[in-house]
Design a protein around this motif. Structure first.
Motif, PDB file in Angstrom:
ATOM      1  N   THR A  80      37.575  27.170  65.853  1.00  0.00           N
ATOM      2  CA  THR A  80      37.078  27.289  67.176  1.00  0.00           C
ATOM      3  C   THR A  80      35.562  27.542  66.795  1.00  0.00           C
ATOM      4  OG1 THR A  80      37.548  29.686  66.981  1.00  0.00           O
ATOM      5  CG2 THR A  80      39.001  28.193  68.146  1.00  0.00           C
ATOM      6  N   THR A  81      35.451  27.859  65.340  1.00  0.00           N
ATOM      7  CA  THR A  81      33.967  28.386  64.984  1.00  0.00           C
ATOM      8  C   THR A  81      32.916  27.331  65.070  1.00  0.00           C
ATOM      9  OG1 THR A  81      34.480  28.308  62.556  1.00  0.00           O
ATOM     10  CG2 THR A  81      34.681  30.329  63.818  1.00  0.00           C
ATOM     11  N   ARG A  82      33.330  26.266  64.532  1.00  0.00           N
ATOM     12  CA  ARG A  82      32.653  25.096  64.514  1.00  0.00           C
ATOM     13  C   ARG A  82      31.166  24.986  63.952  1.00  0.00           C
ATOM     14  NH1 ARG A  82      36.319  23.844  68.544  1.00  0.00           N
ATOM     15  NH2 ARG A  82      36.878  21.538  68.393  1.00  0.00           N
ATOM     16  N   ASN A  83      31.145  25.745  62.768  1.00  0.00           N
ATOM     17  CA  ASN A  83      29.962  26.092  62.112  1.00  0.00           C
ATOM     18  C   ASN A  83      29.511  25.450  60.797  1.00  0.00           C
ATOM     19  OD1 ASN A  83      31.186  27.840  60.868  1.00  0.00           O
ATOM     20  ND2 ASN A  83      30.332  29.564  61.568  1.00  0.00           N
ATOM     21  N   TYR A  84      30.175  24.508  60.497  1.00  0.00           N
ATOM     22  CA  TYR A  84      29.998  23.873  59.187  1.00  0.00           C
ATOM     23  C   TYR A  84      28.658  23.257  59.013  1.00  0.00           C
ATOM     24  CZ  TYR A  84      35.068  24.480  57.884  1.00  0.00           C
ATOM     25  OH  TYR A  84      36.314  25.171  57.590  1.00  0.00           O
ATOM     26  N   THR A  85      27.926  23.365  58.276  1.00  0.00           N
ATOM     27  CA  THR A  85      26.461  22.858  57.928  1.00  0.00           C
ATOM     28  C   THR A  85      26.177  22.102  56.792  1.00  0.00           C
ATOM     29  OG1 THR A  85      25.821  25.024  57.568  1.00  0.00           O
ATOM     30  CG2 THR A  85      25.503  24.459  60.039  1.00  0.00           C
ATOM     31  N   GLY A  86      27.361  21.699  55.948  1.00  0.00           N
ATOM     32  CA  GLY A  86      27.033  20.905  54.938  1.00  0.00           C
ATOM     33  C   GLY A  86      26.778  21.944  53.656  1.00  0.00           C
ATOM     34  N   GLN A  87      26.966  23.060  53.787  1.00  0.00           N
ATOM     35  CA  GLN A  87      26.838  24.150  52.367  1.00  0.00           C
ATOM     36  C   GLN A  87      27.826  23.907  51.607  1.00  0.00           C
ATOM     37  OE1 GLN A  87      24.919  27.829  53.390  1.00  0.00           O
ATOM     38  NE2 GLN A  87      25.099  27.403  55.605  1.00  0.00           N
ATOM     39  N   ARG A  88      27.422  23.734  50.263  1.00  0.00           N
ATOM     40  CA  ARG A  88      28.479  23.938  49.297  1.00  0.00           C
ATOM     41  C   ARG A  88      28.817  25.301  48.932  1.00  0.00           C
ATOM     42  NH1 ARG A  88      29.826  18.929  47.105  1.00  0.00           N
ATOM     43  NH2 ARG A  88      28.241  17.078  47.830  1.00  0.00           N
ATOM     44  N   ILE A  89      30.053  25.745  49.146  1.00  0.00           N
ATOM     45  CA  ILE A  89      30.250  27.237  48.891  1.00  0.00           C
ATOM     46  C   ILE A  89      31.196  27.345  47.263  1.00  0.00           C
ATOM     47  CG2 ILE A  89      31.338  29.222  49.694  1.00  0.00           C
ATOM     48  CD1 ILE A  89      28.750  28.302  51.359  1.00  0.00           C
ATOM     49  N   SER A  90      30.763  28.523  46.735  1.00  0.00           N
ATOM     50  CA  SER A  90      31.429  28.561  45.337  1.00  0.00           C
ATOM     51  C   SER A  90      31.573  30.299  45.409  1.00  0.00           C
ATOM     52  CB  SER A  90      30.659  28.298  44.037  1.00  0.00           C
ATOM     53  OG  SER A  90      31.244  28.801  43.203  1.00  0.00           O
ATOM     54  N   THR A  91      32.518  30.687  45.662  1.00  0.00           N
ATOM     55  CA  THR A  91      32.959  32.200  45.789  1.00  0.00           C
ATOM     56  C   THR A  91      34.314  32.687  45.363  1.00  0.00           C
ATOM     57  OG1 THR A  91      32.859  33.767  47.411  1.00  0.00           O
ATOM     58  CG2 THR A  91      33.775  31.951  48.071  1.00  0.00           C
ATOM     59  N   ALA A 142      27.946  36.956  66.897  1.00  0.00           N
ATOM     60  CA  ALA A 142      27.638  36.518  68.308  1.00  0.00           C
ATOM     61  C   ALA A 142      26.096  36.149  68.312  1.00  0.00           C
ATOM     62  CB  ALA A 142      27.856  38.044  69.126  1.00  0.00           C
ATOM     63  N   GLY A 143      26.251  34.792  68.914  1.00  0.00           N
ATOM     64  CA  GLY A 143      24.920  34.368  69.324  1.00  0.00           C
ATOM     65  C   GLY A 143      23.980  33.829  68.183  1.00  0.00           C
ATOM     66  N   VAL A 144      24.526  33.925  67.051  1.00  0.00           N
ATOM     67  CA  VAL A 144      23.659  33.562  65.595  1.00  0.00           C
ATOM     68  C   VAL A 144      23.957  31.944  65.564  1.00  0.00           C
ATOM     69  CG1 VAL A 144      23.597  33.866  63.067  1.00  0.00           C
ATOM     70  CG2 VAL A 144      23.994  35.773  64.657  1.00  0.00           C
ATOM     71  N   VAL A 145      22.586  31.481  65.361  1.00  0.00           N
ATOM     72  CA  VAL A 145      22.736  29.827  65.382  1.00  0.00           C
ATOM     73  C   VAL A 145      23.593  29.402  63.816  1.00  0.00           C
ATOM     74  CG1 VAL A 145      20.442  29.753  66.414  1.00  0.00           C
ATOM     75  CG2 VAL A 145      20.585  29.917  63.872  1.00  0.00           C
ATOM     76  N   TYR A 146      23.833  28.161  64.188  1.00  0.00           N
ATOM     77  CA  TYR A 146      24.934  27.651  63.226  1.00  0.00           C
ATOM     78  C   TYR A 146      24.285  27.990  61.675  1.00  0.00           C
ATOM     79  CZ  TYR A 146      26.873  24.922  66.911  1.00  0.00           C
ATOM     80  OH  TYR A 146      27.672  24.482  67.888  1.00  0.00           O
ATOM     81  N   THR A 147      23.044  27.553  61.318  1.00  0.00           N
ATOM     82  CA  THR A 147      22.649  27.913  59.942  1.00  0.00           C
ATOM     83  C   THR A 147      22.594  29.032  59.288  1.00  0.00           C
ATOM     84  OG1 THR A 147      20.487  27.716  60.771  1.00  0.00           O
ATOM     85  CG2 THR A 147      21.337  25.507  60.206  1.00  0.00           C
ATOM     86  N   GLN A 148      22.461  29.998  60.211  1.00  0.00           N
ATOM     87  CA  GLN A 148      22.711  31.445  59.781  1.00  0.00           C
ATOM     88  C   GLN A 148      23.747  32.187  59.959  1.00  0.00           C
ATOM     89  OE1 GLN A 148      19.284  33.446  61.893  1.00  0.00           O
ATOM     90  NE2 GLN A 148      17.993  31.624  61.744  1.00  0.00           N
ATOM     91  N   GLY A 482      26.837  12.163  65.016  1.00  0.00           N
ATOM     92  CA  GLY A 482      28.128  11.987  64.283  1.00  0.00           C
ATOM     93  C   GLY A 482      29.463  12.267  65.236  1.00  0.00           C
ATOM     94  N   THR A 483      30.744  11.628  64.607  1.00  0.00           N
ATOM     95  CA  THR A 483      31.832  11.826  65.435  1.00  0.00           C
ATOM     96  C   THR A 483      32.935  12.432  64.479  1.00  0.00           C
ATOM     97  OG1 THR A 483      32.446   9.447  64.623  1.00  0.00           O
ATOM     98  CG2 THR A 483      31.248   9.769  66.932  1.00  0.00           C
ATOM     99  N   SER A 484      32.682  12.924  63.403  1.00  0.00           N
ATOM    100  CA  SER A 484      33.907  13.363  62.478  1.00  0.00           C
ATOM    101  C   SER A 484      33.067  14.436  61.457  1.00  0.00           C
ATOM    102  CB  SER A 484      34.334  12.298  61.745  1.00  0.00           C
ATOM    103  OG  SER A 484      33.317  11.922  60.718  1.00  0.00           O
ATOM    104  N   VAL A 485      33.921  15.332  60.953  1.00  0.00           N
ATOM    105  CA  VAL A 485      33.498  16.416  60.110  1.00  0.00           C
ATOM    106  C   VAL A 485      34.489  16.456  59.165  1.00  0.00           C
ATOM    107  CG1 VAL A 485      33.000  18.894  59.817  1.00  0.00           C
ATOM    108  CG2 VAL A 485      32.054  17.592  61.914  1.00  0.00           C
ATOM    109  N   ASP A 486      34.087  16.590  57.983  1.00  0.00           N
ATOM    110  CA  ASP A 486      35.203  16.734  56.974  1.00  0.00           C
ATOM    111  C   ASP A 486      34.820  17.843  55.775  1.00  0.00           C
ATOM    112  OD1 ASP A 486      34.487  14.977  54.194  1.00  0.00           O
ATOM    113  OD2 ASP A 486      33.672  14.322  55.872  1.00  0.00           O
ATOM    114  N   THR A 487      35.779  18.341  55.102  1.00  0.00           N
ATOM    115  CA  THR A 487      35.433  19.121  53.857  1.00  0.00           C
ATOM    116  C   THR A 487      36.655  19.186  53.093  1.00  0.00           C
ATOM    117  OG1 THR A 487      34.996  21.404  53.331  1.00  0.00           O
ATOM    118  CG2 THR A 487      36.366  21.023  55.167  1.00  0.00           C
TER     119      THR A 487
END
Length: 498
Positions: A80-91, A142-148, A482-487
């Protein structure tokens, strides 16, 4: 490149261990045994303490950084969050295979064949020491834009003292088992038994997303104020479950469910039916106003049914030592190969009794405005169809390999009186699909410790991808064509169980 090399070395180490032990198998010697410092169980007067600690390292090609309230990585884009913005994450990551938890269970004989049974447990984040609290992660973003935004997730684990299960009851081999309290729904129990990845957060759609386990609503995967009765007769089992729901429980109205199943030799199967009234579906935190302490949500009546099956081949064991001229020693257990398959049909409709007050699980208040909570999000029924297949090969000495494929279809439905008109990813109510492929290697060094490494790839298209950045439904200037998102996600770690 360095991150990829670290993961490759972890996988190579696991495979090397497997090959070394495999040589032992073919030389008819017992594989090396690791010393287990823990007792088989920690039981005192019928009460058993149990706990799981699951931590490791993860890498994602399209993810979201962990936040102050760690709800875990968003391993796949069925969310439901729908906030993937192409960041590569190592953690460093947690709960890749199993939700880290701690609890007590008891089974105390009372006489005449009766026993008192019960369970109390809670999930926690081992990286922070906090109880699992996905709702708080929504408040944080809450209310924070996707990239943040940082990691956040819809869940029924919202900081309650016992966010997993808390129940007690009576059991009798002849008359069955009756328990009352906060309990897994039959749907959640069913997919846990028939998911090849055993509800792994990192590698299973059914584990990472609570949509299936909650019969359409993640918050309804565990029912508060519920009575559950299960009866077994030889190879056949059946059960009935009822909850009167209530505010702050994830399901405002009543719910009921039925299950029936059985086994024959290596084959087992189960059918589950569920009906929920007034279930809570949290919206993405982007829909909340900045600094809000309430949660935006849709309310629905859910109907779901599932058909689940698996078949296990057990291969013959082998002698531990001995020669043709000598009597063989004890027989070791053989390898196992298990095939899994499942189907779930979920139908979500507007609630028969609209909800305009109250809170989600854990006592988080819902946003109350002229339009929220949203009681008209399913003007026509939303239908989700889940399909999955998989296989698991267990080597007798402790290593297992699992592969799984998950697929979801969503219909084109009418939300809030407006239909999907442009198609594709223009709106959330457009038809869409989800696909996931996963592979996992898991090595049980002892009964209480295992090491694992795996990889998964997930992709959403059209309506199920709508509102992600780069699609037409995205907000705050992040709309695209875009019509798709993947990871792709990879994780390796260890799990300690007592």
């Amino acid at each position: 490149m360095r991150r990829t090399l670290v993961f490759a070395l972890a996988m190579a180490s696991l495979v090397t261990t497997a090959n070394a032990a495999d040589v032992d198998l073919f030389s008819f010697n017992a594989p090396p045994q690791f010393k287990d410092p823990l007792p088989d169980s920690l039981t005192w007067y019928g009460v058993t303490l149990f706990a799981t600690l699951d931590v490791g390292y993860a890498y994602q090609t399209n993810g979201r950084p962990l936040g102050a309230v760690v709800s875990g990585l968003e391993f796949i884009p069925f969310t439901t969050t729908r906030n993937y913005t192409g960041q590569r994450i190592s953690t460093i990551a947690e709960s890749g295979l199993t939700q880290s938890n701690v609890g007590l269970k008891f089974d105390e004989p009372l006489g005449l064949g009766w026993s008192a049974v019960g369970r109390a447990d809670t999930g926690f984040d081992p990286l922070t020491g906090k109880l699992s609290d996905g709702c708080s992660s929504f408040i944080q973003n809450a209310g924070v834009v996707y990239t943040q935004q940082n990691s956040n997730a819809d869940t029924g684990r919202c900081g309650q003292a016992f966010n997993s299960q808390l129940f007690g009851g009576l059991s009798n081999e002849q008359y069955g088992t009756l328990t009352i309290g906060r309990q897994n729904s039959f749907q959640l129990d069913g997919i846990a038994a028939y998911d090849p990845m055993a509800l792994s957060y990192a590698f299973s759609l059914l584990g990472y997303s609570g949509t299936n386990g909650g019969s359409g609503s993640t918050q309804a995967a565990r029912w508060d104020n519920a009575a559950k009765y299960v009866y077994e007769y030889g190879p056949i089992n059946a059960g009935v479950m009822y909850s009167n729901g209530g505010s702050n429980t994830g399901m405002f109205g009543s719910g009921y469910g039925f299950t029936v199943g059985g086994f024959y030799k290596g084959f087992s199967a189960e059918a589950v039916y569920t009906k929920e009234h007034g279930a809570v579906n949290l919206q993405t935190s982007v829909n909340d106003t900045f600094g809000s302490q309430t949660l935006a949500a849709n309310i629905s009546d859910n109907t779901a049914w599932s058909l689940l099956a698996k078949y296990t081949f057990e291969f013959g064991g082998r002698s531990l030592g001995g020669y043709p001229t000598k009597a063989p020693k004890a027989e070791a257990p053989g390898d196992k190969l298990t095939f899994f398959a499942g189907y779930t049909h979920v139908d979500q409709a507007n609630p028969s009794t609209p909800i305009d007050f109250g809170g989600a699980a854990g006592g988080y208040p819902l946003t109350v405005t002229a339009t929220l909570p949203d009681n008209n999000a399913f003007t026509t029924d939303k239908v989700l169809q889940f399909f999955w297949v998989g296989a698991k090969y267990d080597l007798a000495w402790g290593l297992s390999f699992t592969g799984a494929y998950y697929h979801v279809n969503q219909n084109s439905y009418v939300a809030d009186g407006a239909a999907c008109t442009l198609g594709g990813a223009s709106r959330l109510d457009c038809a869409g699909t989800f696909d996931q492929v996963s592979f996992l290697a898991d090595y049980n060094l002892t009964k209480h410790l295992d090491l694992y490494a795996g990889i998964t790839y997930g992709k959403v298209t059209n309506g199920l991808a709508s509102a992600f950045p780069g699609t037409p439904g995205a907000k705050y200037g992040f709309a695209g064509t875009g019509t798709s998102v993947d990871t792709t996600s990879m994780m390796t770690g260890f799990r300690i169980k007592i």
